[in-house]
Scaffold this active site. Structure first.
Site, PDB file in Angstrom:
ATOM      1  N   ASP A  20       0.897  -1.437   0.494  1.00 30.75           N
ATOM      2  CA  ASP A  20       0.059  -0.095   0.098  1.00 30.75           C
ATOM      3  C   ASP A  20       0.679   1.208   0.006  1.00 30.75           C
ATOM      4  O   ASP A  20       1.860   1.687   0.574  1.00 30.75           O
ATOM      5  CB  ASP A  20      -0.519  -0.124   0.796  1.00 30.75           C
ATOM      6  CG  ASP A  20      -1.146   1.695   1.053  1.00 30.75           C
ATOM      7  OD1 ASP A  20      -2.821   1.566   2.199  1.00 30.75           O
ATOM      8  OD2 ASP A  20      -1.589   2.806   0.316  1.00 30.75           O
ATOM      9  N   HIS A 135      -4.941  11.997  14.192  1.00 31.80           N
ATOM     10  CA  HIS A 135      -6.239  11.593  12.888  1.00 31.80           C
ATOM     11  C   HIS A 135      -7.445  10.918  12.813  1.00 31.80           C
ATOM     12  O   HIS A 135      -8.262  11.166  12.054  1.00 31.80           O
ATOM     13  CB  HIS A 135      -5.365  11.016  11.856  1.00 31.80           C
ATOM     14  CG  HIS A 135      -4.370  12.189  10.956  1.00 31.80           C
ATOM     15  ND1 HIS A 135      -4.536  13.268  10.347  1.00 31.80           N
ATOM     16  CD2 HIS A 135      -2.944  11.918  10.597  1.00 31.80           C
ATOM     17  CE1 HIS A 135      -3.701  13.699  10.082  1.00 31.80           C
ATOM     18  NE2 HIS A 135      -2.954  13.084  10.310  1.00 31.80           N
ATOM     19  N   ASP A 172       2.711  18.878  14.104  1.00 31.22           N
ATOM     20  CA  ASP A 172       2.813  17.754  12.646  1.00 31.22           C
ATOM     21  C   ASP A 172       2.698  18.537  11.892  1.00 31.22           C
ATOM     22  O   ASP A 172       1.605  18.821  11.375  1.00 31.22           O
ATOM     23  CB  ASP A 172       1.853  16.322  12.985  1.00 31.22           C
ATOM     24  CG  ASP A 172       2.208  15.407  12.078  1.00 31.22           C
ATOM     25  OD1 ASP A 172       2.415  14.446  12.610  1.00 31.22           O
ATOM     26  OD2 ASP A 172       1.435  15.981  11.077  1.00 31.22           O
ATOM     27  N   HIS A 174       0.475  17.611   9.139  1.00 32.67           N
ATOM     28  CA  HIS A 174      -0.716  16.654   8.893  1.00 32.67           C
ATOM     29  C   HIS A 174      -1.672  17.678   9.798  1.00 32.67           C
ATOM     30  O   HIS A 174      -1.273  18.481  10.956  1.00 32.67           O
ATOM     31  CB  HIS A 174      -1.242  15.581   8.554  1.00 32.67           C
ATOM     32  CG  HIS A 174       0.116  15.021   7.698  1.00 32.67           C
ATOM     33  ND1 HIS A 174       0.980  14.662   7.917  1.00 32.67           N
ATOM     34  CD2 HIS A 174      -0.135  14.790   6.267  1.00 32.67           C
ATOM     35  CE1 HIS A 174       1.746  13.772   6.842  1.00 32.67           C
ATOM     36  NE2 HIS A 174       0.900  13.983   6.117  1.00 32.67           N
ATOM     37  N   TYR A 305       8.782  11.102   9.010  1.00 37.13           N
ATOM     38  CA  TYR A 305       9.221   9.584   8.715  1.00 37.13           C
ATOM     39  C   TYR A 305      10.462   9.608   7.928  1.00 37.13           C
ATOM     40  O   TYR A 305      10.957   8.485   7.164  1.00 37.13           O
ATOM     41  CB  TYR A 305       7.900   9.928   7.437  1.00 37.13           C
ATOM     42  CG  TYR A 305       6.700   9.622   7.430  1.00 37.13           C
ATOM     43  CD1 TYR A 305       6.292  10.994   7.681  1.00 37.13           C
ATOM     44  CD2 TYR A 305       6.105   8.981   8.599  1.00 37.13           C
ATOM     45  CE1 TYR A 305       4.864  10.878   8.453  1.00 37.13           C
ATOM     46  CE2 TYR A 305       4.699   8.032   9.476  1.00 37.13           C
ATOM     47  CZ  TYR A 305       4.076   9.452   8.876  1.00 37.13           C
ATOM     48  OH  TYR A 305       3.094   9.517  10.343  1.00 37.13           O
TER      49      TYR A 305
END
Ligand code: Q6P
Ligand code: ZN
Length: 661
Positions: A20, A135, A172, A174, A305
């Site tokens: 994915d 999230h 973050d 996001h 990441y």
């Protein structure tokens, strides 16, 4: 009090079991490289290691629905096909037979932090967890998240400790839409988030992530979204948002607890963020939050990441939580146009909710940020993001052996944890002669001679980072300031920021070479500004307007200080300025983020009531909260604003909107 560190390798025991592309970056190594970096740098040993615990059903139900929890409980027994099928109902998230267990540990780690901070076992702490949380929604997993760790921690703190006001800072890259959803009508939880947005083109592509989503009903004003509409944001952009938006609102709100959604995908090298801020910026972001809520700060890992910048950012955060001074920020050149447009939009969207923003400029037309940017700029940015980013790792500097030294009259009591600079220090004859020649001319006053020569010794030791900071009670403050500035500014690379609190003529001339920058808080009306390096901040009514003083400190002094990037900060308090101890400690605490913590405080001999509070702040103790702030005095807002508008031509960090002319 210490800094808690929570980590358990069990949370590395789940991973993506199929192909994915959207999820392959969320790997167990994120946790191992971060923890190993903390161990290798010696930071882990300096922390209080706390065990993880599993969040209970009751904890999880503080945010999530029964049906969602029941559904997640089934995942450990699912076949690969069932797991893939289960994920297909959610966005960009994967499940694994062990992820439910790890999700309980991640949420439980956040609760462990809240317990240990609220019970006073530690001052602050960090939890290295996965799966991340910001999230996940009441009924849904999203963006690698299963349970909303920080949202659960906030509800838990309200329920168990009756915490009145909680600030959640989400750095973050996001948007934590799960956190926003949970608290958007809750005035007890103030949520700050910046996030890559690109006019809704970036994941999670929500209209609700824009700056005009300010919260609903009673929660209006308590949701602050800063959309980044371009990649490549740098340290200056992040610091500008802190100085001109996050900090003024946070100080007005005055939280009892600060939770950080500590995602490090906002750092350079991250494939998600594509930003250019360097890992050391997190030392400054952490430091700037540490004088809120009496230092009660819980940082919980979210994203990040790039396996090189992530551990560096984690180390910068933890070393700052431990009280180490932040490294001097490298080449801050001011916010970019796109960041200023976002800042302008958010400030005007929130001006009706926060008195510290009441004077903020309105939007020319209240268009939301879906407006297209000029095409030309887009291409440049596209170009920029193609190159493989490289950055210089921040040099490891050990904290100085002596964190704070005190230079007091011989009968003075040296505060504990401070090193006393005795007059017995052998006086260097060359220094003595220079002092006699330049400063002491006539008086043979040997006490002053002794004080001044000890001051030069102190400055030399600070320069060699043998001593972090210092405070001195002196008889003749003017002579002391002249001596300190001349001695400190003499070294070629040095720049001295002098923060003068109190009326009276600054006893030396700042020339245009930029070796010294003087910012003077004064109650005297000032005529025209003589030079960009001598800045009078005029506050009415003998500093009794605390909101006005804090506003000027956060949105004028701090940005100037960061842009000037001094090697030494000298804070001078002339007698009778009448500043309360708490405000004084906030000022010292915030300024300690500059010059690698090399702060020298000079006070008149009769100010020994300030010695204790000053020493405490120089040692990195959090300043006491000031309480929720009322509106600043209109005349003080006006004069500070007028000053900012006049100075912004010389100082980029004073810009708060895109019209830079
Ligand atoms: C709370 O989790 C931390 C996080 O915000 O970093 C999660 C980001 C999910 C990003 C989902 N889209 C990935 C597309 C891959 N190109
Ligand atoms: Zn993220």
């Amino acid at each position: 009090m210490g800094t808690a560190l929570i980590y358990d390798e069990e949370m590395t025991n789940y991973k993506l079991l199929w192909v994915d592309p959207a999820c392959k970056i969320e790997v167990p190594e994120r946790l191992t490289v971060s923890y190993e970096a903390l161990v290798k740098s010696g930071l882990a040993d300096r922390c209080v290691s706390l065990p993880v615990r599993e969040a209970t059903d009751a904890d999880i139900l503080l945010v999530h629905s029964e049906e969602y929890l029941e559904a997640v409980k089934k995942t450990p027994y699912m076949t690969l096909e069932d797991l893939m099928d289960f994920c297909s109902q959610y966005g960009d998230v994967y499940f694994h037979p062990n992820i439910y267990h790890c999700a309980k540990l991640a949420a439980g780690s956040a609760l462990q932090l809240v317990d240990s901070v609220m019970m006073g076992k530690v001052r602050n702490g960090m939890a290295l967890v996965r799966p991340p949380g910001h999230h996940s929604m009441r009924n849904a997993a999203s963006g690698f998240c299963v349970f909303n760790n920080v949202a659960i921690a906030a509800q838990y703190a309200k329920q168990k400790y009756a915490v009145e006001r909680i600030l959640i800072v989400d750095w973050d890259i996001h948007h934590g839409q799960g956190v926003q959803d949970c608290f958007e009508d809750d005035p007890r939880v103030l949520y700050f988030s910046w996030h890559r947005y690109e006019h809704q083109k970036f994941w999670p592509n929500l209209r609700d992530s824009d700056f005009d989503r300010v919260g609903n009903e009673k929660g209006a004003g308590f949701n602050v979204n800063v959309p980044w509409n371009k990649v490549g944001m740098k340290n200056s952009d992040y610091l500008s948002v802190f100085c001109h938006l996050f900090l003024p609102v946070a100080y007005e709100f005055c939280p009892d607890l600060v939770l950080v959604c500590a995602g490090f995908d906002s750092a350079i090298g991250d494939p998600e963020g594509e930003m250019c801020a360097t890992p050391d910026i997190f030392a400054h972001l952490t430091h700037l939050l540490m004088n809120l809520a009496g230092g009660k700060l819980c940082a919980v890992l979210e994203g990040g990441y790039n396996l090189t910048s992530l551990p560096q950012s984690v180390c910068q955060t933890v070393q700052t939580l431990l009280g180490d001074p932040a490294p001097r920020p490298a080449n801050l050149d001011g916010p970019c146009l796109s960041a200023l447009e976002s800042l302008h939009c958010v400030r005007s969207a929130h001006k009706k909710y926060w008195s510290c923003l009441k004077h903020a400029a309105d939007l020319p037309t209240c268009e939301v940020s879906t407006k297209r940017n000029k095409v030309g700029e887009e291409e440049i940015n596209e170009e920029q993001s193609k190159q493989e980013p490289v950055w210089r790792e921040c040099p490891k500097t050990l904290p100085p052996d002596i964190s704070a030294a005190a230079l007091l009259p011989d009968d003075g009591i040296c505060p504990e944890r401070c090193y006393s600079l005795k007059s017995s220090e052998d006086l260097d004859p060359s220094i003595v002669n220079k002092l006699k020649e330049h400063i002491l001319k006539d008086t043979e006053d040997c006490e002053t001679l002794s004080t001044l020569s000890r001051l030069t010794v102190l400055i030399d030791k600070m320069e060699k980072n043998e001593i972090g900071s210092g405070l001195a009670l002196v008889k003749d403050i003017s002579k002391a300031v002249i001596c300190v500035v001349q001695h400190a500014a003499a070294a070629p690379m040095n720049r001295v920021l002098v923060v003068y609190v109190g009326d009276g003529v600054v006893p030396f001339h700042t020339n245009e070479d930029g070796k010294t920058l003087v910012v003077q808080f004064t109650t005297q009306k000032s005529e025209e500004i003589q030079s960009k390096y001598l800045i009078p901040v005029c506050l009415q009514k003998d500093y009794s307007d605390i909101p006005g003083f804090i506003q000027a400190t956060l949105s004028l002094l701090l940005p100037l200080g960061y842009e000037y990037d001094p090697s030494l900060v000298v804070v001078v308090q002339t007698s009778g300025c009448g500043l309360s101890h708490n405000v004084w400690q906030q000022l010292i605490g915030l300024l300690r983020g500059l010059a690698q913590g090399h702060t020298l405080v000079l006070m008149q001999e009769d100010q020994n009531a300030y010695v204790g509070p000053t020493a405490s702040s120089l040692l990195g103790d959090p300043a006491p909260p000031l309480g929720p702030l009322e509106a600043p005095l209109p005349e003080n807002v006006e004069s500070t604003e007028k000053l900012r508008l006049r100075l912004k031509a010389d100082w980029n960090f004073l810009l708060t909107t895109g019209n830079v002319k």
